[in-house]
Design a protein around this motif. Structure first.
Motif, short mmCIF file in Angstrom:
data_model
loop_
_atom_site.label_atom_id
_atom_site.label_comp_id
_atom_site.label_asym_id
_atom_site.label_seq_id
_atom_site.Cartn_x
_atom_site.Cartn_y
_atom_site.Cartn_z
N GLN A 7 0.82 -1.21 0.00
CA GLN A 7 0.00 0.00 0.00
C GLN A 7 0.86 1.26 0.00
O GLN A 7 0.39 2.33 -0.35
N PHE A 8 2.11 1.11 0.43
CA PHE A 8 2.96 2.29 0.55
C PHE A 8 3.97 2.33 -0.59
O PHE A 8 4.22 1.34 -1.27
N ALA A 11 6.52 7.65 -2.24
CA ALA A 11 5.79 8.91 -2.13
C ALA A 11 5.35 9.18 -0.70
O ALA A 11 5.00 10.31 -0.37
N ASP A 12 5.37 8.16 0.15
CA ASP A 12 4.81 8.32 1.49
C ASP A 12 5.81 8.74 2.56
O ASP A 12 5.42 9.00 3.69
N PHE A 13 7.08 8.77 2.22
CA PHE A 13 8.08 9.02 3.28
C PHE A 13 8.94 10.24 3.00
O PHE A 13 9.97 10.44 3.62
N TYR A 15 8.27 13.41 3.44
CA TYR A 15 8.24 14.27 4.63
C TYR A 15 8.32 13.38 5.86
O TYR A 15 7.44 12.56 6.10
N SER A 16 9.39 13.55 6.62
CA SER A 16 9.62 12.69 7.77
C SER A 16 8.98 13.27 9.01
O SER A 16 8.96 14.48 9.20
N ASP A 27 8.67 4.34 10.15
CA ASP A 27 7.83 3.54 9.25
C ASP A 27 8.52 3.30 7.90
O ASP A 27 8.30 2.30 7.25
N SER B 47 1.14 16.09 2.96
CA SER B 47 2.13 15.62 3.94
C SER B 47 2.13 16.51 5.16
O SER B 47 2.21 16.03 6.30
N MET B 50 -1.01 15.80 7.19
CA MET B 50 -0.94 14.50 7.89
C MET B 50 0.01 14.59 9.08
O MET B 50 -0.25 14.02 10.15
N ARG B 51 1.12 15.31 8.89
CA ARG B 51 2.08 15.43 10.00
C ARG B 51 1.43 16.18 11.17
O ARG B 51 1.60 15.81 12.32
N LYS B 56 -1.43 8.77 9.11
CA LYS B 56 -0.65 8.31 7.96
C LYS B 56 -1.58 7.59 6.99
O LYS B 56 -2.24 6.62 7.37
N VAL B 57 -1.66 8.08 5.79
CA VAL B 57 -2.48 7.44 4.76
C VAL B 57 -1.59 7.18 3.55
O VAL B 57 -0.88 8.10 3.11
N PRO B 58 -1.60 5.96 3.02
CA PRO B 58 -0.76 5.72 1.83
C PRO B 58 -1.19 6.62 0.68
O PRO B 58 -2.37 6.86 0.47
N ARG B 59 -0.20 7.11 -0.04
CA ARG B 59 -0.47 7.99 -1.19
C ARG B 59 -1.35 7.26 -2.21
O ARG B 59 -2.11 7.86 -2.92
N THR B 60 -1.23 5.94 -2.26
CA THR B 60 -2.03 5.17 -3.21
C THR B 60 -3.53 5.35 -2.93
O THR B 60 -4.34 5.31 -3.84
#
Lengths: 424, 88
Positions: A7-8, A11-13, A15-16, A27, B47, B50-51, B56-60
């Motif tokens: 699912q990830f 693109a999801d990481f 921004y830390s 994560d 982002s 969400m921060r 946390k939501v997957p970009r997908t």
């Protein structure tokens, strides 16, 4: 990959949320661990120079593979004249330039390469960069400032986009290769200082910029254009002058950018433009002046490539013939090759990203080395393998590669209902 | 946290990415692109929100959304539950 991991994506990481920039997000670390098997396809180690056949290092030894990942489209990486020129430069000029080109890094070899590239591009002046990515970044940052609007094809390479972020310009993307969309975006930003950024050949899709249509729109707005020919210079156009030459657009393109790492099989990049503009970039493209000049052996090799391609024009012809054959054969298997019209040929899987990695391992186990390209590099429903054809792939090798694809890729895709009807 | 408060967070991040946009004038039925945000801006807005919301939501999942209201609804649902996306 597990459901959670698949699912990830990267693109999801970006921004830390960790406490310190020196600590990657927890994560991300967990996701990398969970996807280790899938992503072990990346950063493979080659045991010999990139060519149509290579040996890959494996956990137990080496594996022979048909290499369809190389940017060395013209098969020049082992050319004896190119290697001889590089060796001679090592003897004559040593291992490094030992200075920025502005201060002390230019040699007579360096100057000769500038002159040859100027002649090949048809522009009066050329600036050399020690990195293809860095040169593109430097040009974009050097040309565009806060308050300017960069009108950028949605699939333009990240090097230009990163440069625009550094420069502080507003970035307005337009739908890939759409003259209508370009017109709309230019109209929406009327009055601002604008410049259009496109690739000559799109590195993940293999299609050419529609320069005649795009430039007609640009001219109607009085806006200039920069064409990044990283993947097209030396391969496109009658004399290798890129997509700009292919479409007869030399007089209409403000900056032609190219790399020396792809078809040249060396390293570095260059910008070709008017004398005044190059002189401006000399001091405002910081990736030119604030870094060491290219090593003399790389400069000499690139220079030798230009000489070789004056006589060995068969390489360009063979490249296009091989590309047409491979692409047509893939399509006859019902495989989606996207919008490719060139030697960069996507083999589209779609949105099933777990299947992409499963097939990547199976293809490699059967001896075909192709690169998986996942989201966010391409759209979520467009995960793919990027196959690149070269002038040195023989018909027999291409047929072997196609057989592996027919044996491994086609049945798996058919089972999932992801294959188009077979072309007749 | 209410849905309106989630919208306020998203609107504030959007306004900081798009020149001249007043967060009070944002219509949740429109998309970020409608307000001139490019794909890089959208990554920053989502982002950042969400921060701040600590979710946390997957970009997908986010790619399926068509307007700000969809994004706010998704973030609100997750914030209201476990902070994680429900498994299928």
């Amino acid at each position: 990959m597990s459901w959670e991991a698949s699912q990830f994506s990267l693109a999801d990481f970006y921004y830390s949320d960790s406490d310190s920039p020196l600590t990657p997000p927890a994560d991300y670390v967990a996701w990398r661990r969970d996807t280790a098997w899938a992503t072990s396809l990346y950063e493979p180690v080659l045991c010999d120079p990139a060519g149509p056949i290579n040996r890959l290092r494996t956990a137990t030894g080496e594996q022979r593979v048909i290499n369809m990942t190389s940017y060395g489209y013209l098969g020049l990486v082992r050319h004896p004249k190119v290697i001889a020129a590089a060796k001679q430069a090592l003897d004559d000029y040593g291992t490094g330039a030992c200075g920025s080109p502005i201060l002390s890094g230019k040699s007579t070899l360096y100057q000769a390469l500038e002159i040859k590239l100027s002649a090949l591009t048809g522009y009066p002046a050329v600036l050399l960069f020690n990195s293809g990515f860095g040169g593109a970044l430097g040009c974009a940052a050097g040309l565009m400032r806060k308050g300017d609007v960069a009108v950028v094809d949605a699939r333009a390479h990240i090097s230009m986009v990163d440069g625009l972020k550094v420069g502080g310009a507003k970035i307005a993307f337009f739908e890939h290769n759409s003259a209508r969309a370009l017109d709309e975006v230019l109209s929406a930003h009327n009055g601002a200082r604008r410049l259009i950024f496109v690739d000559g050949l799109y590195s993940m899709d293999g299609d050419l910029a529609d320069l005649p249509a795009l430039i007609a729109v640009a001219e109607s707005h009085g806006v200039g254009i920069l064409v990044d020919e990283a993947h097209s210079f030396l391969c496109c156009g009658n004399t290798g002058g890129g997509v700009v030459e292919h479409f007869g657009m030399r007089a209409k393109v403000g900056v032609q950018y190219g790399t020396l790492s792809k078809a040249f099989s060396c390293g570095g990049g260059f910008a070709a433009a008017s004398t005044d503009l190059i002189d401006y970039l000399r001091f405002y493209a910081n990736t030119y002046g604030f870094t060491c000049a290219m090593p003399p052996s790389v400069v000499a090799a690139a220079s030798a490539v230009i000489d070789v391609m004056q006589t060995e024009t068969w390489r360009r012809a063979q490249l296009w013939e091989n590309a047409a054959y491979f692409r047509t054969q893939l399509q006859s298997l019902g495989i989606n090759t996207g919008e490719s019209t060139s030697y960069v040929v996507p083999i589209v899987v779609g949105e099933n990203r777990a299947l992409l990695y499963q097939l990547g391992h199976q293809l490699r186990e059967h001896g075909l080395f192709v690169t998986p390209v996942d989201y966010p590099t391409v759209a979520l429903d467009q995960a793919r393998f990027r196959a690149s054809v070269t002038a040195l792939h023989t018909r027999a090798l291409l047929d072997q590669a196609l057989q592996i694809i027919e044996d491994v890729f086609v049945p798996a895709m058919r089972e999932k209902g992801l294959l188009r009807a077979r072309a007749m | 946290m209410t849905r309106e408060e989630v919208l306020a967070v998203v609107a504030r991040h959007l306004a900081s990415s798009v020149d001249g946009l007043d967060p009070k004038t944002i219509d949740p039925m429109r998309s970020m692109k409608d307000y001139g945000a490019n794909s890089l801006d959208i990554v920053e807005v989502v982002s950042g929100a969400m921060r701040e919301l600590k979710v946390k939501v997957p970009r997908t999942e986010l790619n399926k959304l068509t307007n700000l209201d969809g994004l706010v609804g998704l973030l609100y649902d997750i914030k209201s539950n476990t902070g994680e996306l429900a498994k299928p």
